[in-house]
Motif scaffolding. Structure first.
Motif, PDB file in Angstrom:
ATOM      1  N   LYS A 137     -46.232 -17.529   0.972  1.00  0.00           N
ATOM      2  CA  LYS A 137     -46.573 -16.235   0.377  1.00  0.00           C
ATOM      3  C   LYS A 137     -47.482 -15.152   0.961  1.00  0.00           C
ATOM      4  O   LYS A 137     -48.626 -15.792  -0.072  1.00  0.00           O
ATOM      5  CB  LYS A 137     -45.894 -16.017  -1.095  1.00  0.00           C
ATOM      6  N   ALA A 165     -35.591 -21.072  -7.000  1.00  0.00           N
ATOM      7  CA  ALA A 165     -35.719 -20.301  -7.836  1.00  0.00           C
ATOM      8  C   ALA A 165     -35.359 -20.087  -9.553  1.00  0.00           C
ATOM      9  O   ALA A 165     -36.041 -21.309  -9.884  1.00  0.00           O
ATOM     10  CB  ALA A 165     -33.524 -20.884  -6.836  1.00  0.00           C
ATOM     11  N   ARG A 208     -37.895 -16.146 -12.111  1.00  0.00           N
ATOM     12  CA  ARG A 208     -37.679 -14.795 -13.364  1.00  0.00           C
ATOM     13  C   ARG A 208     -37.676 -15.350 -14.552  1.00  0.00           C
ATOM     14  O   ARG A 208     -37.920 -14.874 -15.549  1.00  0.00           O
ATOM     15  CB  ARG A 208     -37.077 -13.780 -12.576  1.00  0.00           C
ATOM     16  N   LYS A 246     -32.860 -23.037  -5.446  1.00  0.00           N
ATOM     17  CA  LYS A 246     -32.480 -22.189  -3.849  1.00  0.00           C
ATOM     18  C   LYS A 246     -31.251 -22.452  -2.729  1.00  0.00           C
ATOM     19  O   LYS A 246     -30.566 -21.785  -1.921  1.00  0.00           O
ATOM     20  CB  LYS A 246     -34.093 -22.435  -3.828  1.00  0.00           C
TER      21      LYS A 246
HETATM   22  N1  UDP Z   1     -38.528 -16.728  -2.537  1.00  0.00           N
HETATM   23  C1  UDP Z   1     -39.151 -16.750  -1.509  1.00  0.00           C
HETATM   24  N2  UDP Z   1     -40.018 -16.359  -0.977  1.00  0.00           N
HETATM   25  C2  UDP Z   1     -40.040 -14.819  -1.336  1.00  0.00           C
HETATM   26  C3  UDP Z   1     -39.417 -14.472  -2.984  1.00  0.00           C
HETATM   27  C4  UDP Z   1     -38.370 -15.743  -3.103  1.00  0.00           C
HETATM   28  O1  UDP Z   1     -38.813 -18.560  -0.820  1.00  0.00           O
HETATM   29  O2  UDP Z   1     -41.398 -14.523  -1.471  1.00  0.00           O
HETATM   30  C5  UDP Z   1     -37.621 -17.779  -2.988  1.00  0.00           C
HETATM   31  C6  UDP Z   1     -38.259 -18.560  -4.200  1.00  0.00           C
HETATM   32  O3  UDP Z   1     -37.510 -19.917  -4.112  1.00  0.00           O
HETATM   33  C7  UDP Z   1     -37.003 -17.362  -5.420  1.00  0.00           C
HETATM   34  C8  UDP Z   1     -36.072 -17.937  -4.933  1.00  0.00           C
HETATM   35  O4  UDP Z   1     -36.868 -17.601  -3.378  1.00  0.00           O
HETATM   36  O5  UDP Z   1     -37.354 -18.854  -6.448  1.00  0.00           O
HETATM   37  C9  UDP Z   1     -35.227 -16.961  -5.162  1.00  0.00           C
HETATM   38  O6  UDP Z   1     -35.541 -15.450  -5.430  1.00  0.00           O
HETATM   39  P1  UDP Z   1     -35.730 -14.481  -6.145  1.00  0.00           P
HETATM   40  O7  UDP Z   1     -35.951 -12.902  -5.153  1.00  0.00           O
HETATM   41  O8  UDP Z   1     -34.199 -14.612  -6.592  1.00  0.00           O
HETATM   42  O9  UDP Z   1     -35.961 -14.333  -7.810  1.00  0.00           O
HETATM   43  P2  UDP Z   1     -35.754 -15.826  -8.733  1.00  0.00           P
HETATM   44  O10 UDP Z   1     -34.545 -16.245  -8.589  1.00  0.00           O
HETATM   45  O11 UDP Z   1     -36.985 -16.237  -8.663  1.00  0.00           O
HETATM   46  O12 UDP Z   1     -35.999 -15.409 -10.103  1.00  0.00           O
END
Ligand code: UDP
Length: 234
Positions: free
Chosen positions: A79, A123, A126, A166
């Protein structure tokens, strides 16, 4: 197609193995780590401290600011460092998930800064971040009327599930992710987002599942706080 068995073998209403620890960043006013399966969040709180830029100061109420980010190595595809639309959105929803429990009335012109960082993402970052941030705020001694417990519920294929990985979010036949944050004592919901499609009945079922899951999160948060303060003052 039916999603008959979860990829990691969990029951549909079972959350991933969790760990929580308070006081991990010694120079912060308060700090915590919260792990849900492979997702690891750390949070550090500084405050109450002067608010800059000063035009943001409010003499009648303190400010609660959240800064969410993911480490470059937290995901399999690197990232890029720095804020994104996604990280800004998560910072804002984290603030509003925590805001209702913190009494900021005695902190005029000052504020609490909450830094959430994701060490490993699978996943639910947040939700793990909110769990860590609530613990860090409590560790910082911020006056709080409750904890905040967060978990994602949703639908993978045809099944309502809790705490999606994920791999489940990317399920080939479709998945819906519905992260929530709940105040465990009152049951009030302070975060509710949804990415995907579910019927009203499915949302109700998922929320019931999520509300049960937050009770185990609360138990773990309370244990982590007690573990740190056990013996304090002796
Ligand atoms: N993710 C990723 N790259 C990014 C952002 C997210 O691989 O730049 C993956 C990461 O595993 C994350 C998941 O996608 O936990 C889901 O992201 P989401 O935006 O739905 O938020 P989250 O579930 O993490 O709150």
């Amino acid at each position: 197609m039916t999603y008959a068995k979860r990829f990691d073998g969990r029951k549909f209403d079972e959350i991933r193995p969790m760990e929580a620890k308070v006081g991990i960043i010694k120079r912060a006013t308060g700090s915590a780590m919260f792990k849900m399966g492979n997702t690891i969040a750390i949070a550090a709180v500084y405050g109450p401290r002067d608010v800059f830029p000063s035009f943001l100061q409010n003499p009648s109420r303190g400010l609660l600011r959240c800064h969410y980010d993911m480490m470059s190595f937290s995901v399999t595809e690197r990232k890029r460092p720095g804020p994104t639309r996604r990280s800004n959105e998560i910072s804002r929803v984290t603030e509003s998930a925590l805001f209702p429990v913190v009494d900021l009335s005695k902190f005029g012109n000052t504020g609490f800064d909450i830094y959430v960082n994701i060490l490993q993402a699978d996943a639910g970052t947040r939700t793990a971040g909110i769990n860590a941030a609530a613990l860090a705020l409590a560790d910082a001694g911020a006056p709080m009327k409750d904890l905040v417990c967060s978990v994602a519920v949703g639908k993978v294929g045809d099944k309502i599930c809790v705490d999606l990985t994920k791999e489940e979010e990317d399920y080939k036949d479709g998945a819906t992710d519905l992260p929530i944050a709940v105040l465990p004592r009152s049951g009030k919901i302070t975060l509710l987002q949804m990415d995907g499609n579910m019927t009203q009945k499915e949302i109700k079922e998922a929320l019931e599942m999520g509300k049960k899951a937050v009770q185990s999160i609360k138990k773990l948060q309370v244990k982590a706080l007690k573990d740190k303060y056990k013996g304090a003052g002796k």
